[in-house]
Design a protein around this motif. Sequence first.
Motif, mmCIF file in Angstrom:
data_model
loop_
_atom_site.group_PDB
_atom_site.id
_atom_site.type_symbol
_atom_site.label_atom_id
_atom_site.label_comp_id
_atom_site.label_asym_id
_atom_site.label_seq_id
_atom_site.Cartn_x
_atom_site.Cartn_y
_atom_site.Cartn_z
ATOM 1 N N PRO A 103 0.819 -1.223 0.000
ATOM 2 C CA PRO A 103 0.000 0.000 0.000
ATOM 3 C C PRO A 103 0.852 1.272 0.000
ATOM 4 C CG PRO A 103 -0.902 -1.599 1.535
ATOM 5 C CD PRO A 103 0.416 -2.159 1.050
ATOM 6 N N GLY A 104 0.433 2.231 -0.848
ATOM 7 C CA GLY A 104 1.106 3.518 -0.923
ATOM 8 C C GLY A 104 2.289 3.552 -1.868
ATOM 9 N N ASN A 105 2.500 2.495 -2.643
ATOM 10 C CA ASN A 105 3.671 2.425 -3.517
ATOM 11 C C ASN A 105 3.332 2.239 -4.989
ATOM 12 O OD1 ASN A 105 5.993 2.531 -1.547
ATOM 13 N ND2 ASN A 105 4.739 0.911 -0.661
ATOM 14 N N ASP A 106 2.109 2.580 -5.375
ATOM 15 C CA ASP A 106 1.693 2.422 -6.774
ATOM 16 C C ASP A 106 2.471 3.325 -7.724
ATOM 17 O OD1 ASP A 106 -0.138 0.486 -6.097
ATOM 18 O OD2 ASP A 106 -1.828 1.888 -5.973
ATOM 19 N N ASP A 107 3.079 4.394 -7.202
ATOM 20 C CA ASP A 107 3.817 5.325 -8.050
ATOM 21 C C ASP A 107 5.225 4.850 -8.377
ATOM 22 O OD1 ASP A 107 4.370 5.682 -5.238
ATOM 23 O OD2 ASP A 107 5.466 7.515 -5.742
ATOM 24 N N LEU A 108 5.710 3.835 -7.692
ATOM 25 C CA LEU A 108 7.081 3.361 -7.905
ATOM 26 C C LEU A 108 7.134 2.306 -9.007
ATOM 27 C CD1 LEU A 108 8.290 3.034 -4.203
ATOM 28 C CD2 LEU A 108 8.775 4.878 -5.828
ATOM 29 N N PRO A 109 8.215 2.319 -9.805
ATOM 30 C CA PRO A 109 8.328 1.300 -10.861
ATOM 31 C C PRO A 109 8.675 -0.066 -10.275
ATOM 32 C CG PRO A 109 10.334 2.607 -10.777
ATOM 33 C CD PRO A 109 9.366 3.234 -9.794
ATOM 34 N N LEU A 110 8.249 -1.109 -10.959
ATOM 35 C CA LEU A 110 8.684 -2.455 -10.596
ATOM 36 C C LEU A 110 10.159 -2.594 -10.956
ATOM 37 C CD1 LEU A 110 5.668 -4.606 -11.856
ATOM 38 C CD2 LEU A 110 6.158 -3.835 -9.516
ATOM 39 N N PRO A 111 10.872 -3.542 -10.334
ATOM 40 C CA PRO A 111 12.267 -3.759 -10.724
ATOM 41 C C PRO A 111 12.342 -4.037 -12.222
ATOM 42 C CG PRO A 111 11.748 -4.988 -8.730
ATOM 43 C CD PRO A 111 10.445 -4.435 -9.256
ATOM 44 N N GLY A 112 13.384 -3.499 -12.852
ATOM 45 C CA GLY A 112 13.500 -3.670 -14.293
ATOM 46 C C GLY A 112 14.937 -3.703 -14.759
ATOM 47 N N GLY A 152 21.138 -6.667 -22.155
ATOM 48 C CA GLY A 152 22.131 -7.601 -21.637
ATOM 49 C C GLY A 152 22.315 -7.565 -20.131
ATOM 50 N N ALA A 153 21.516 -6.783 -19.432
ATOM 51 C CA ALA A 153 21.663 -6.651 -17.981
ATOM 52 C C ALA A 153 21.284 -7.951 -17.275
ATOM 53 C CB ALA A 153 20.810 -5.503 -17.456
ATOM 54 N N ALA A 154 22.102 -8.352 -16.302
ATOM 55 C CA ALA A 154 21.809 -9.536 -15.490
ATOM 56 C C ALA A 154 20.919 -9.180 -14.303
ATOM 57 C CB ALA A 154 23.113 -10.155 -14.991
ATOM 58 N N GLY A 155 21.052 -7.947 -13.809
ATOM 59 C CA GLY A 155 20.304 -7.517 -12.638
ATOM 60 C C GLY A 155 19.230 -6.509 -12.984
ATOM 61 N N MET A 156 18.166 -6.530 -12.183
ATOM 62 C CA MET A 156 17.067 -5.573 -12.312
ATOM 63 C C MET A 156 17.257 -4.489 -11.261
ATOM 64 S SD MET A 156 13.911 -8.276 -12.393
ATOM 65 C CE MET A 156 14.706 -9.511 -11.347
ATOM 66 N N ASP A 157 17.187 -3.228 -11.670
ATOM 67 C CA ASP A 157 17.278 -2.138 -10.710
ATOM 68 C C ASP A 157 16.022 -2.108 -9.845
ATOM 69 O OD1 ASP A 157 19.769 -1.225 -11.619
ATOM 70 O OD2 ASP A 157 18.836 0.028 -13.152
ATOM 71 N N VAL A 158 16.223 -1.901 -8.542
ATOM 72 C CA VAL A 158 15.110 -1.761 -7.610
ATOM 73 C C VAL A 158 15.274 -0.413 -6.910
ATOM 74 C CG1 VAL A 158 16.257 -2.970 -5.681
ATOM 75 C CG2 VAL A 158 13.761 -2.903 -5.798
ATOM 76 N N VAL A 159 14.142 0.247 -6.630
ATOM 77 C CA VAL A 159 14.187 1.607 -6.092
ATOM 78 C C VAL A 159 13.739 1.651 -4.632
ATOM 79 C CG1 VAL A 159 13.784 2.581 -8.395
ATOM 80 C CG2 VAL A 159 11.849 2.279 -6.818
ATOM 81 N N ALA A 160 14.140 2.748 -3.973
ATOM 82 C CA ALA A 160 13.771 2.989 -2.573
ATOM 83 C C ALA A 160 12.335 3.492 -2.492
ATOM 84 C CB ALA A 160 14.715 4.016 -1.951
ATOM 85 N N ALA A 161 11.637 3.066 -1.449
ATOM 86 C CA ALA A 161 10.278 3.531 -1.195
ATOM 87 C C ALA A 161 10.250 4.514 -0.024
ATOM 88 C CB ALA A 161 9.361 2.346 -0.896
ATOM 89 N N GLU A 162 11.426 4.914 0.436
ATOM 90 C CA GLU A 162 11.512 5.835 1.571
ATOM 91 C C GLU A 162 12.696 6.765 1.380
ATOM 92 O OE1 GLU A 162 12.724 4.170 5.365
ATOM 93 O OE2 GLU A 162 13.656 2.470 4.356
ATOM 94 N N GLU A 163 12.776 7.756 2.247
ATOM 95 C CA GLU A 163 13.884 8.701 2.221
ATOM 96 C C GLU A 163 14.723 8.519 3.468
ATOM 97 O OE1 GLU A 163 12.904 12.627 1.049
ATOM 98 O OE2 GLU A 163 11.869 11.887 -0.732
ATOM 99 N N VAL A 164 16.034 8.421 3.259
ATOM 100 C CA VAL A 164 16.968 8.163 4.355
ATOM 101 C C VAL A 164 18.251 8.939 4.080
ATOM 102 C CG1 VAL A 164 18.349 6.389 5.529
ATOM 103 C CG2 VAL A 164 16.107 5.797 4.621
ATOM 104 N N ASP A 165 18.806 9.558 5.113
ATOM 105 C CA ASP A 165 20.142 10.131 5.019
ATOM 106 C C ASP A 165 21.070 9.165 5.736
ATOM 107 O OD1 ASP A 165 19.508 12.456 3.582
ATOM 108 O OD2 ASP A 165 18.769 13.415 5.399
#
Length: 156
Positions: free
Chosen positions: A15-24, A29-42
């Motif tokens: 819930p609350g993460n519909d705006d984020l892209p799925l890993p892709g 030729g990429a072996a890994g899928m980029d995944v993004v943060a759902a929060e802000e952290v310093d």
Amino acid sequence: MHSPDNVPVRIKRLPGNDDLPLPGYATEGAAGMDVVAAEEVDLSPGARHAVATGLAMAIPHGFEVQVRPRSGLALKHGVTVANAPGTIDSDYRGELKVILVNLGTASFAIRRGDRVAQLVLAPVTRASWLEADELDATVRGEGGFGSTGGLSSLPG
């Protein structure tokens, strides 16, 4: 059975993460899928944090998802995956979190939607132990850390 280059993995946006892209995959030729943060952290120098992704998944039995660092973050900022590669087991259904550590000298800002790691789907081979009184001999034998050589500038 699925082809090794097309294994369906069920994924759920929390819930609350519909705006984020799925890993892709960034490239063909990429072996890994980029995944993004759902929060802000310093992330202060030396600090660790389990960064939320807002995703849960059902990895097929016989596979794992490995969580690996992004090379650009590691080289440019000293930010890497603390337990690299991290493993997500096929029976885990909770939120995917990426344990990041800042090995750099400056604070590092992670913002919602930033690419923080890459995911690699990999087959799992399970071991079955065969206890033995003796093991076969090898040239290396019981030689441990550094026993096979190393940098020529280091003492043997």
